[in-house]
Write a protein that holds these residues in place. Sequence first.
Motif, PDB file in Angstrom:
ATOM      1  N   ASN A   5       0.744  -1.149  -0.001  1.00  0.00           N
ATOM      2  CA  ASN A   5       0.082   0.015  -0.014  1.00  0.00           C
ATOM      3  C   ASN A   5       1.019   1.264  -0.006  1.00  0.00           C
ATOM      4  O   ASN A   5       0.399   2.244  -0.524  1.00  0.00           O
ATOM      5  CB  ASN A   5      -0.862  -0.058   1.241  1.00  0.00           C
ATOM      6  N   PHE A   6       1.962   1.155   0.641  1.00  0.00           N
ATOM      7  CA  PHE A   6       2.788   2.411   0.802  1.00  0.00           C
ATOM      8  C   PHE A   6       3.206   2.603  -0.781  1.00  0.00           C
ATOM      9  O   PHE A   6       3.460   3.641  -1.195  1.00  0.00           O
ATOM     10  CB  PHE A   6       4.068   2.022   1.727  1.00  0.00           C
ATOM     11  N   VAL A   7       3.916   1.663  -1.356  1.00  0.00           N
ATOM     12  CA  VAL A   7       4.329   1.844  -2.543  1.00  0.00           C
ATOM     13  C   VAL A   7       3.237   2.388  -3.889  1.00  0.00           C
ATOM     14  O   VAL A   7       3.609   3.027  -4.620  1.00  0.00           O
ATOM     15  CB  VAL A   7       5.353   0.328  -3.152  1.00  0.00           C
ATOM     16  N   GLU A   8       2.250   1.572  -3.630  1.00  0.00           N
ATOM     17  CA  GLU A   8       1.208   2.289  -4.595  1.00  0.00           C
ATOM     18  C   GLU A   8       0.662   3.525  -4.532  1.00  0.00           C
ATOM     19  O   GLU A   8       0.241   4.293  -5.551  1.00  0.00           O
ATOM     20  CB  GLU A   8      -0.111   1.110  -4.544  1.00  0.00           C
ATOM     21  N   THR A   9       0.748   3.896  -3.175  1.00  0.00           N
ATOM     22  CA  THR A   9       0.222   5.355  -3.102  1.00  0.00           C
ATOM     23  C   THR A   9       1.514   6.381  -3.267  1.00  0.00           C
ATOM     24  O   THR A   9       1.077   7.388  -3.883  1.00  0.00           O
ATOM     25  CB  THR A   9      -0.069   5.604  -1.537  1.00  0.00           C
ATOM     26  N   MET A  10       2.574   5.801  -3.433  1.00  0.00           N
ATOM     27  CA  MET A  10       3.782   6.531  -3.581  1.00  0.00           C
ATOM     28  C   MET A  10       3.889   7.213  -5.107  1.00  0.00           C
ATOM     29  O   MET A  10       4.381   7.925  -5.563  1.00  0.00           O
ATOM     30  CB  MET A  10       5.125   5.881  -3.305  1.00  0.00           C
ATOM     31  N   VAL A  11       3.350   6.136  -5.862  1.00  0.00           N
ATOM     32  CA  VAL A  11       3.292   6.360  -7.351  1.00  0.00           C
ATOM     33  C   VAL A  11       2.414   7.461  -7.699  1.00  0.00           C
ATOM     34  O   VAL A  11       2.789   7.768  -8.742  1.00  0.00           O
ATOM     35  CB  VAL A  11       2.614   4.909  -7.949  1.00  0.00           C
ATOM     36  N   THR A  12       1.411   7.722  -6.897  1.00  0.00           N
ATOM     37  CA  THR A  12       0.267   8.493  -7.281  1.00  0.00           C
ATOM     38  C   THR A  12       0.999  10.187  -7.747  1.00  0.00           C
ATOM     39  O   THR A  12       0.690  10.637  -8.610  1.00  0.00           O
ATOM     40  CB  THR A  12      -0.835   8.772  -6.435  1.00  0.00           C
ATOM     41  N   GLY A  91       0.326  -5.974  -9.775  1.00  0.00           N
ATOM     42  CA  GLY A  91      -1.049  -5.943  -9.234  1.00  0.00           C
ATOM     43  C   GLY A  91      -1.318  -7.461  -8.592  1.00  0.00           C
ATOM     44  O   GLY A  91      -2.078  -7.494  -7.731  1.00  0.00           O
ATOM     45  N   LEU A  92      -0.750  -8.496  -9.252  1.00  0.00           N
ATOM     46  CA  LEU A  92      -0.821  -9.642  -8.498  1.00  0.00           C
ATOM     47  C   LEU A  92      -0.454  -9.826  -7.138  1.00  0.00           C
ATOM     48  O   LEU A  92      -1.107 -10.382  -6.299  1.00  0.00           O
ATOM     49  CB  LEU A  92      -0.140 -10.838  -9.559  1.00  0.00           C
ATOM     50  N   GLY A  93       0.644  -8.936  -6.720  1.00  0.00           N
ATOM     51  CA  GLY A  93       0.888  -8.848  -5.201  1.00  0.00           C
ATOM     52  C   GLY A  93      -0.338  -8.507  -4.372  1.00  0.00           C
ATOM     53  O   GLY A  93      -0.066  -8.771  -3.227  1.00  0.00           O
ATOM     54  N   PHE A  94      -1.138  -7.944  -4.925  1.00  0.00           N
ATOM     55  CA  PHE A  94      -2.481  -7.435  -3.856  1.00  0.00           C
ATOM     56  C   PHE A  94      -3.075  -8.611  -3.151  1.00  0.00           C
ATOM     57  O   PHE A  94      -3.708  -8.744  -2.442  1.00  0.00           O
ATOM     58  CB  PHE A  94      -3.475  -6.639  -4.749  1.00  0.00           C
ATOM     59  N   ALA A  95      -3.042  -9.714  -4.029  1.00  0.00           N
ATOM     60  CA  ALA A  95      -3.490 -10.988  -3.561  1.00  0.00           C
ATOM     61  C   ALA A  95      -3.033 -11.572  -2.207  1.00  0.00           C
ATOM     62  O   ALA A  95      -3.645 -12.589  -1.641  1.00  0.00           O
ATOM     63  CB  ALA A  95      -3.430 -12.413  -4.460  1.00  0.00           C
ATOM     64  N   ALA A  96      -1.978 -10.908  -1.651  1.00  0.00           N
ATOM     65  CA  ALA A  96      -1.346 -11.317  -0.488  1.00  0.00           C
ATOM     66  C   ALA A  96      -2.443 -10.824   0.488  1.00  0.00           C
ATOM     67  O   ALA A  96      -2.405 -11.403   1.688  1.00  0.00           O
ATOM     68  CB  ALA A  96      -0.215 -10.189  -0.290  1.00  0.00           C
ATOM     69  N   SER A 121      -6.228  -4.358   7.802  1.00  0.00           N
ATOM     70  CA  SER A 121      -6.979  -3.582   7.405  1.00  0.00           C
ATOM     71  C   SER A 121      -6.507  -2.081   7.610  1.00  0.00           C
ATOM     72  O   SER A 121      -6.398  -1.259   6.809  1.00  0.00           O
ATOM     73  CB  SER A 121      -8.430  -3.572   7.991  1.00  0.00           C
ATOM     74  N   ALA A 122      -5.818  -1.854   8.599  1.00  0.00           N
ATOM     75  CA  ALA A 122      -5.270  -0.675   9.059  1.00  0.00           C
ATOM     76  C   ALA A 122      -4.039  -0.394   8.055  1.00  0.00           C
ATOM     77  O   ALA A 122      -3.777   0.793   7.943  1.00  0.00           O
ATOM     78  CB  ALA A 122      -4.577  -0.767  10.338  1.00  0.00           C
ATOM     79  N   THR A 123      -3.326  -1.425   7.730  1.00  0.00           N
ATOM     80  CA  THR A 123      -2.079  -1.182   6.547  1.00  0.00           C
ATOM     81  C   THR A 123      -2.426  -0.294   5.533  1.00  0.00           C
ATOM     82  O   THR A 123      -1.991   0.306   4.880  1.00  0.00           O
ATOM     83  CB  THR A 123      -1.806  -2.337   5.983  1.00  0.00           C
ATOM     84  N   PHE A 124      -3.963  -0.361   4.957  1.00  0.00           N
ATOM     85  CA  PHE A 124      -4.308   0.694   3.818  1.00  0.00           C
ATOM     86  C   PHE A 124      -4.321   1.930   4.221  1.00  0.00           C
ATOM     87  O   PHE A 124      -3.920   2.659   3.414  1.00  0.00           O
ATOM     88  CB  PHE A 124      -6.002   0.041   3.567  1.00  0.00           C
ATOM     89  N   GLY A 125      -5.012   2.245   5.689  1.00  0.00           N
ATOM     90  CA  GLY A 125      -4.690   3.492   5.835  1.00  0.00           C
ATOM     91  C   GLY A 125      -3.440   4.093   6.217  1.00  0.00           C
ATOM     92  O   GLY A 125      -2.965   5.271   5.828  1.00  0.00           O
ATOM     93  N   ILE A 126      -2.669   3.328   7.176  1.00  0.00           N
ATOM     94  CA  ILE A 126      -1.348   3.950   7.178  1.00  0.00           C
ATOM     95  C   ILE A 126      -0.317   3.935   6.120  1.00  0.00           C
ATOM     96  O   ILE A 126       0.261   4.794   5.661  1.00  0.00           O
ATOM     97  CB  ILE A 126      -0.606   3.010   8.097  1.00  0.00           C
ATOM     98  N   GLY A 127      -0.442   2.844   5.032  1.00  0.00           N
ATOM     99  CA  GLY A 127       0.276   2.559   3.884  1.00  0.00           C
ATOM    100  C   GLY A 127      -0.094   3.865   2.986  1.00  0.00           C
ATOM    101  O   GLY A 127       0.759   4.387   2.363  1.00  0.00           O
ATOM    102  N   THR A 128      -1.192   4.290   2.942  1.00  0.00           N
ATOM    103  CA  THR A 128      -1.755   5.314   2.006  1.00  0.00           C
ATOM    104  C   THR A 128      -1.027   6.816   2.413  1.00  0.00           C
ATOM    105  O   THR A 128      -0.739   7.584   1.720  1.00  0.00           O
ATOM    106  CB  THR A 128      -3.294   5.403   1.918  1.00  0.00           C
TER     107      THR A 128
END
Length: 260
Positions: A5-12, A91-96, A121-128
């Motif tokens: 989640n951290f990396v995906e949000t960094m791309v934006t 994107g396949l990594g999201f299956a984790a 679930s908290a990793t979504f908010g923290i990573g973002t």
Amino acid sequence: LLLINFVETMVTPALPTIQSYFGTTEEVVSWVTSAFTISAAVGSPILGKVADVHGKKKTLILVLLFYAIAVLIAGLAPSIYVLILARAIQGLGFAAFPISVAIITEMLPRERVAQAQGILSATFGIGTALGLSLGAIMDQDLGWQMAFHVAFVGSLILIGVIAKVLPESNVRVKESLDLVGMALLTSGSVLLLVYISEGNNWGWLSPNGVFLVIIGSLLLYSFVIWERIAREPMMKLELFKIRNFAVANVVGLISGVTMF
């Protein structure tokens, strides 16, 4: 999951820089995020089923290996199209996420499952939050490629830790993989998600868009029909007769659409 989640949000925040770096258009560079999103949406249920049949630890390591290879390619991408392809594999990594939920549900005592799921679930908010704030700084000072370099090193570390520490679950589903169901779900979902991603550029009622919606909807309808008659379906549709299960999925769908 925090890393992903951290990396995906960094791309934006790096998209304008990536567009300028490759000298491409805004429409093309938007696929840097769309390719990941579509692949994640389609790949997660399929790889979740693979994990049920062939083992969750083994599948989790395989998923992270795909992710590591993809972020390595992304960080070294010579063109925007190689970067988009790498992002699709990434994107396949999201299956984790679904695999991890299944692992903790099976391995932890019942009284600790809710707490563990809350942490996941908290990793979504923290990573973002971390990705948006640190991503802009990293893009400005270290270059957009650094996000992928960090993810590559982190993925290798995680693969090593999982291989050494995490025990394999003995819970297996003794079924063959529903290849027909997987093909119908994949093709139908991809067509509809491409329409959603490109509808603003093409026009929501353009011939291309309408064609994708019609064919995608027919494929997903065929998937539902097939799952009802398949001897070993990919997705057990009778689960939606369970009230809590159905409500949770509807709420998840609504909240996901609202956020994104």
